[in-house]
Write a protein that holds these residues in place. Structure first.
Motif, PDB file in Angstrom:
ATOM      1  N   PRO A  50       2.330 -10.748  -2.991  1.00 17.23           N
ATOM      2  CA  PRO A  50       2.907  -9.401  -2.920  1.00 17.23           C
ATOM      3  C   PRO A  50       1.876  -8.276  -2.876  1.00 17.23           C
ATOM      4  O   PRO A  50       2.183  -7.178  -2.419  1.00 17.23           O
ATOM      5  N   PHE A  51       0.626  -8.556  -3.288  1.00 12.86           N
ATOM      6  CA  PHE A  51      -0.392  -7.519  -3.316  1.00 12.86           C
ATOM      7  C   PHE A  51      -1.211  -7.443  -2.028  1.00 12.86           C
ATOM      8  O   PHE A  51      -1.980  -6.501  -1.843  1.00 12.86           O
ATOM      9  N   SER A  87      11.541 -10.203   1.594  1.00 12.09           N
ATOM     10  CA  SER A  87      11.020  -8.884   1.948  1.00 12.09           C
ATOM     11  C   SER A  87      11.607  -8.401   3.264  1.00 12.09           C
ATOM     12  O   SER A  87      11.942  -7.222   3.424  1.00 12.09           O
ATOM     13  N   ASP A 144       1.362   1.515  -8.694  1.00  9.63           N
ATOM     14  CA  ASP A 144       2.809   1.530  -8.442  1.00  9.63           C
ATOM     15  C   ASP A 144       3.378   0.121  -8.555  1.00  9.63           C
ATOM     16  O   ASP A 144       4.452  -0.097  -9.133  1.00  9.63           O
ATOM     17  N   LYS A 145       2.682  -0.835  -7.980  1.00  8.60           N
ATOM     18  CA  LYS A 145       3.176  -2.206  -7.955  1.00  8.60           C
ATOM     19  C   LYS A 145       3.225  -2.812  -9.354  1.00  8.60           C
ATOM     20  O   LYS A 145       4.165  -3.543  -9.694  1.00  8.60           O
ATOM     21  N   PHE A 192       8.571  -4.683  -1.675  1.00 11.48           N
ATOM     22  CA  PHE A 192       7.678  -5.284  -2.655  1.00 11.48           C
ATOM     23  C   PHE A 192       8.453  -5.953  -3.777  1.00 11.48           C
ATOM     24  O   PHE A 192       8.125  -7.062  -4.206  1.00 11.48           O
ATOM     25  N   ALA A 231       8.098  -9.734  -5.096  1.00 14.80           N
ATOM     26  CA  ALA A 231       7.500  -9.954  -6.412  1.00 14.80           C
ATOM     27  C   ALA A 231       8.445 -10.694  -7.355  1.00 14.80           C
ATOM     28  O   ALA A 231       8.016 -11.543  -8.144  1.00 14.80           O
ATOM     29  N   GLU A 289      10.545   0.895  -2.704  1.00 16.55           N
ATOM     30  CA  GLU A 289      10.034  -0.183  -3.548  1.00 16.55           C
ATOM     31  C   GLU A 289      10.680  -1.534  -3.247  1.00 16.55           C
ATOM     32  O   GLU A 289      10.232  -2.551  -3.765  1.00 16.55           O
ATOM     33  N   LEU A 335       2.902   2.030  -1.411  1.00 16.26           N
ATOM     34  CA  LEU A 335       2.733   1.815  -2.844  1.00 16.26           C
ATOM     35  C   LEU A 335       1.280   1.555  -3.182  1.00 16.26           C
ATOM     36  O   LEU A 335       0.593   0.794  -2.488  1.00 16.26           O
ATOM     37  N   MET A 360       6.529  -4.123 -11.260  1.00 18.33           N
ATOM     38  CA  MET A 360       6.590  -5.461 -11.852  1.00 18.33           C
ATOM     39  C   MET A 360       7.111  -5.404 -13.285  1.00 18.33           C
ATOM     40  O   MET A 360       7.906  -6.254 -13.702  1.00 18.33           O
TER      41      MET A 360
END
Length: 447
Positions: free
Chosen positions: A108-109, A163, A283-284, A417, A421, A414, A279, A288
């Motif tokens: 996800p990153f 996603s 932010d991520k 992501f 996640a 959001e 993001l 989470m």
């Protein structure tokens, strides 16, 4: 003039309805094909281990057709009352889930830098490799590596397709959920049926090579993407906090004005005026933290059910049944998947917000079957069939409702992501269950 406007409105509505159904079917097929190899490898776990143990503990004698190896219980550890394999089927589960877990923890990153088209090609190739490696394997290690490739395909696919769903109308999520449930039924049932009919596991896996082909066709030729969708380029070139991504590349194909009106859409002008800021890493992390209320209950549900499936079910063997040990295990997996399919399809009828309650009920199932293994008080496999059907209903409902409410309760910028996640929840629970299953298997098989 009014007639022309009315005709155009009706024609547009018909086109949108056709497009939604086409995309729903596309996501249903993607869910089916993405999870198929994963399910087949778990259904074949008992056969994979038993075949390798038979080859390693007996004098190699070619079978008449070169592939059909008759396996007897003499290759098992018969010092135990549980008719155990030397290696628990949890070994196959670990190989089937650890690569997925690694992908979901990290992807996800950075996955936004990989175009969706390339991701799907990787899923296709790794699924084909997994079927071929397991079918031609001559050692447990080679079989495990084949299962690892199936895990890579399934993990990358689940994260990417969840996603991807934010670019389409919300109904594709029910299509995805139903398709993943159908994968369980189709994978477990077809594997059980083909082997029961006399086909070798090797030939069965060759036949199933058609599934990755269907996945690729469904994605590239069935789905109707927005014209600006970044199919073969990086998702939002220059995806950095300092840049603003054009809304035509980041916005969902159909967005809702309110949660209560599924058919309402923002106008084209409003969509073009929107600019979504990418993001940041901070932010991520913040997102989470907000997702933990979904991730933990989902993980607990899957911990309990896979502890049952790969830790306890192979020990629930009834010698007096007409079904052999391997056949009993296959049908446990098949009936469990029937429950998963039914509950994942139920999203079109009703929603369940109490994920924590389903977690607790699943844990009770694990405790009940743990006592059943130790005290052996269940009379026949038919009672187990009923329990695992209920187990599948709980697991499937927890999965599909979790992602539905994540989509509903997450801000638009959001969602992409968040959907990726949150998929870590089920994989983390499965991995922990596999680790817990090893000492349980060792304990019972030493009795």
């Amino acid at each position: 003039m009014d007639r022309a406007l009315n005709f155009d409105a009706v024609n547009t509505a018909d086109t949108e309805g056709h497009q939604r159904w086409r995309n729903w079917i596309g996501f249903w097929l993607l869910g089916l094909c993405n999870n198929f190899a994963y399910v087949v490898m778990l259904s074949a776990a008992h056969d994979i281990l038993q075949k390798q143990e038979s080859q390693n503990t007996t004098t190699p004698t070619p079978a008449p057709n070169g592939t059909n190896i008759e396996i007897s219980n003499s290759s098992n550890n018969n010092s135990s009352r549980y008719d155990c394999n030397a290696v628990s089927t949890a070994a196959v589960l670990l190989a089937d889930i650890l690569p997925t877990l690694l992908i979901k923890f990290t992807a996800p990153f950075y996955i936004h830098k990989v175009p969706y088209g390339f991701r799907v090609l990787v899923c296709f190739i790794t699924a084909v490799v997994s079927f071929l490696m397991v079918s031609f394997s001559s050692t447990i290690l080679m079989s495990i590596f084949g299962v690892v490739f199936a895990s890579i395909s399934s993990g990358l696919g689940e994260l990417s397709f969840l996603s991807l769903s934010v670019f389409f109308h919300r109904n594709v999520l029910s299509g995805w959920g139903s398709g993943t449930g159908a994968a369980g039924v189709a994978g477990a049932f077809l594997y059980s049926a083909f082997t029961q009919a006399g086909l070798t596991p090797q030939v069965t896996l060759w036949i199933m090579l058609v599934v990755p082909v269907i996945l690729a066709v469904s994605y590239f030729f069935l789905l109707e993407f927005p014209s600006s969708f970044p199919q073969w380029r990086r998702h939002g070139d220059g995806h950095s906090p300092s840049r603003v991504v054009n809304s035509q590349e980041r916005r969902p194909l159909i967005e809702e004005e309110t949660d209560t009106d599924e058919d309402s859409e923002t106008t084209q002008e409003e969509q073009e005026d929107k600019h979504i800021i990418p993001l940041t890493f901070t932010d991520k992390i913040y997102i989470m933290k907000g997702l933990l209320k979904f991730i933990f209950p989902l993980g607990l549900v899957y911990f309990a059910e896979y502890f049952i499936n790969q830790g306890l079910l192979e020990l629930l063997y009834f010698p007096d049944s007409r079904l052999s040990h391997a056949e009993q295990y296959r049908w446990y997996q098949t009936i469990y998947q029937v429950g998963v399919f039914a509950s994942r399809t139920s999203l079109v009828c009703f929603k369940i917000r109490k994920i924590v309650l389903m977690s607790l009920l699943q844990c009770l199932n694990a405790v009940l079957l743990g006592f059943a293994v130790y005290y052996q008080f269940l009379p026949n496999p038919w009672v187990v069939f009923v329990i695992v059907l209920y187990e599948g209903l709980l697991g499937g409902a927890a999965y599909v409702n979790t992602f539905f409410f994540i989509r509903e309760e997450t801000a638009k910028r959001e969602r992409e992501f968040a959907m990726a996640a949150a998929s870590i929840g089920d994989s983390l629970g499965i991995a922990l269950s596999a680790a817990a299953a090893f000492p349980v298997h060792h304990y019972f098989c030493s009795l």
